[in-house]
Design a protein around this motif. Structure first.
Motif, short mmCIF file in Angstrom:
data_model
loop_
_atom_site.label_atom_id
_atom_site.label_comp_id
_atom_site.label_asym_id
_atom_site.label_seq_id
_atom_site.Cartn_x
_atom_site.Cartn_y
_atom_site.Cartn_z
N THR A 46 1.09 -1.03 0.22
CA THR A 46 -0.21 -0.37 0.51
C THR A 46 0.55 1.51 -0.01
O THR A 46 0.69 1.96 -0.98
N ALA A 47 1.88 1.02 0.55
CA ALA A 47 3.18 2.65 1.20
C ALA A 47 3.46 2.61 -0.17
O ALA A 47 3.49 3.55 -0.80
N MET A 48 4.21 1.82 -1.37
CA MET A 48 4.50 1.92 -2.21
C MET A 48 3.78 2.28 -3.28
O MET A 48 4.20 3.06 -4.16
N ARG A 49 2.58 1.15 -3.45
CA ARG A 49 1.53 1.92 -4.52
C ARG A 49 1.27 3.30 -4.13
O ARG A 49 0.75 4.34 -4.96
N ASP A 50 0.75 3.93 -3.15
CA ASP A 50 0.40 5.66 -2.86
C ASP A 50 2.03 6.20 -3.56
O ASP A 50 1.45 7.34 -4.05
N CYS A 51 2.56 5.70 -3.03
CA CYS A 51 3.78 7.03 -3.71
C CYS A 51 3.74 6.55 -5.25
O CYS A 51 4.75 7.83 -5.07
N ARG A 52 4.10 6.31 -5.45
CA ARG A 52 4.32 5.77 -7.08
C ARG A 52 3.31 6.76 -7.55
O ARG A 52 3.47 6.89 -8.46
N ARG A 53 1.81 6.24 -6.65
CA ARG A 53 0.74 6.69 -7.59
C ARG A 53 1.05 8.41 -7.52
O ARG A 53 0.24 9.15 -8.32
N LEU A 54 1.67 9.24 -6.72
CA LEU A 54 2.07 10.31 -6.05
C LEU A 54 2.79 10.82 -6.74
O LEU A 54 3.00 12.11 -7.43
N GLY A 55 3.68 9.97 -7.83
CA GLY A 55 4.68 10.51 -8.31
C GLY A 55 5.91 9.82 -8.41
O GLY A 55 7.14 9.98 -9.02
N ALA A 56 6.27 9.34 -7.68
CA ALA A 56 7.33 8.68 -6.86
C ALA A 56 8.49 7.71 -8.25
O ALA A 56 7.17 6.62 -8.70
N VAL A 57 9.21 8.25 -8.46
CA VAL A 57 10.18 7.04 -9.33
C VAL A 57 10.42 5.61 -9.28
O VAL A 57 10.69 4.48 -10.13
N ASP A 58 11.19 5.25 -7.38
CA ASP A 58 10.97 4.49 -7.11
C ASP A 58 11.07 4.31 -5.72
O ASP A 58 10.79 5.16 -4.99
N TYR A 59 11.54 3.78 -4.88
CA TYR A 59 10.23 3.27 -3.51
C TYR A 59 11.19 2.29 -2.57
O TYR A 59 11.70 1.49 -3.18
N LEU A 60 12.01 2.34 -2.25
CA LEU A 60 14.09 2.12 -1.89
C LEU A 60 13.60 1.73 -0.01
O LEU A 60 13.11 2.75 0.84
N ALA A 61 13.98 0.22 0.46
CA ALA A 61 13.57 -0.05 1.47
C ALA A 61 14.80 0.14 2.50
O ALA A 61 15.74 0.45 2.26
N LYS A 62 14.78 0.88 3.23
CA LYS A 62 15.39 0.77 4.51
C LYS A 62 16.64 -0.23 5.25
O LYS A 62 17.55 0.06 5.25
N ASN A 63 16.70 -0.84 5.21
CA ASN A 63 17.70 -1.89 5.48
C ASN A 63 17.88 -2.75 4.74
O ASN A 63 18.84 -3.25 4.20
N ALA A 64 18.17 -1.93 2.73
CA ALA A 64 18.90 -2.36 2.05
C ALA A 64 20.26 -1.18 2.14
O ALA A 64 20.44 -0.44 2.76
N ASN A 65 21.39 -2.07 1.67
CA ASN A 65 22.46 -2.20 2.28
C ASN A 65 22.89 -0.85 1.10
O ASN A 65 21.94 -0.49 -0.01
N SER A 66 23.93 0.36 1.49
CA SER A 66 23.95 1.06 1.22
C SER A 66 24.44 1.40 -0.53
O SER A 66 23.73 1.87 -1.37
N PRO A 67 25.84 0.56 -0.86
CA PRO A 67 25.49 0.22 -2.85
C PRO A 67 24.12 -0.33 -3.37
O PRO A 67 23.93 0.43 -4.31
N ALA A 68 23.16 -1.36 -2.32
CA ALA A 68 21.99 -1.86 -3.59
C ALA A 68 21.60 -0.30 -3.33
O ALA A 68 20.79 0.69 -4.52
N ILE A 69 20.29 0.95 -2.69
CA ILE A 69 20.30 2.51 -2.31
C ILE A 69 21.17 2.32 -3.82
O ILE A 69 20.25 3.30 -4.41
N MET A 70 22.55 3.50 -3.77
CA MET A 70 22.80 4.26 -4.73
C MET A 70 23.02 3.42 -6.16
O MET A 70 22.06 4.25 -7.04
N VAL A 71 22.70 1.56 -6.83
CA VAL A 71 22.23 1.11 -7.65
C VAL A 71 20.99 1.57 -7.68
O VAL A 71 20.72 1.44 -8.97
N ARG A 72 19.99 1.69 -7.05
CA ARG A 72 18.93 2.60 -7.28
C ARG A 72 18.66 3.92 -7.92
O ARG A 72 17.71 3.94 -8.70
N LEU A 73 19.47 4.58 -6.85
CA LEU A 73 19.10 5.99 -7.21
C LEU A 73 19.70 6.80 -8.56
O LEU A 73 19.32 7.22 -9.22
N LEU A 74 20.86 5.67 -8.71
CA LEU A 74 21.49 6.55 -10.15
C LEU A 74 20.83 6.46 -11.21
O LEU A 74 21.26 6.86 -12.55
N PRO A 75 19.26 5.26 -11.81
CA PRO A 75 18.94 5.55 -13.25
C PRO A 75 17.94 6.43 -12.98
O PRO A 75 17.98 7.43 -13.97
#
Length: 83
Positions: A46-75
């Protein structure tokens, strides 16, 4: 004076008014094209869907490690540079 806009915006869903900020960014002609990524410890669909519906291009889990977050932010960042 010329305004300088960010290439990418990262919002923390736990902070107050995050969805209002996301909606404001996506409602303004001057900021609508800035990619917005939401960072959260809420992994509900629900949270992911709401953010995407409002225009977020990605939804990142805080439990992801820093390199994984950077890989998702780079695009998002690279898309901004190209456009």
């Amino acid at each position: 004076m010329e305004s300088v806009l960010p290439d990418v915006v990262v919002l923390d869903l736990r902070l107050k008014d995050t969805l209002d900020v996301l909606l404001a960014l996506k409602s303004s002609w001057s900021t609508v094209r800035i990619p917005v990524c939401v960072l959260s410890d809420d992994t509900s669909k629900t949270a992911m869907r709401d953010c995407r519906r409002l225009g977020a291009v990605d939804y990142l889990a805080k439990n992801a490690n820093s390199p994984a977050i950077m890989v998702r932010l780079l695009p998002a960042w690279a898309g901004k540079i190209v456009s």
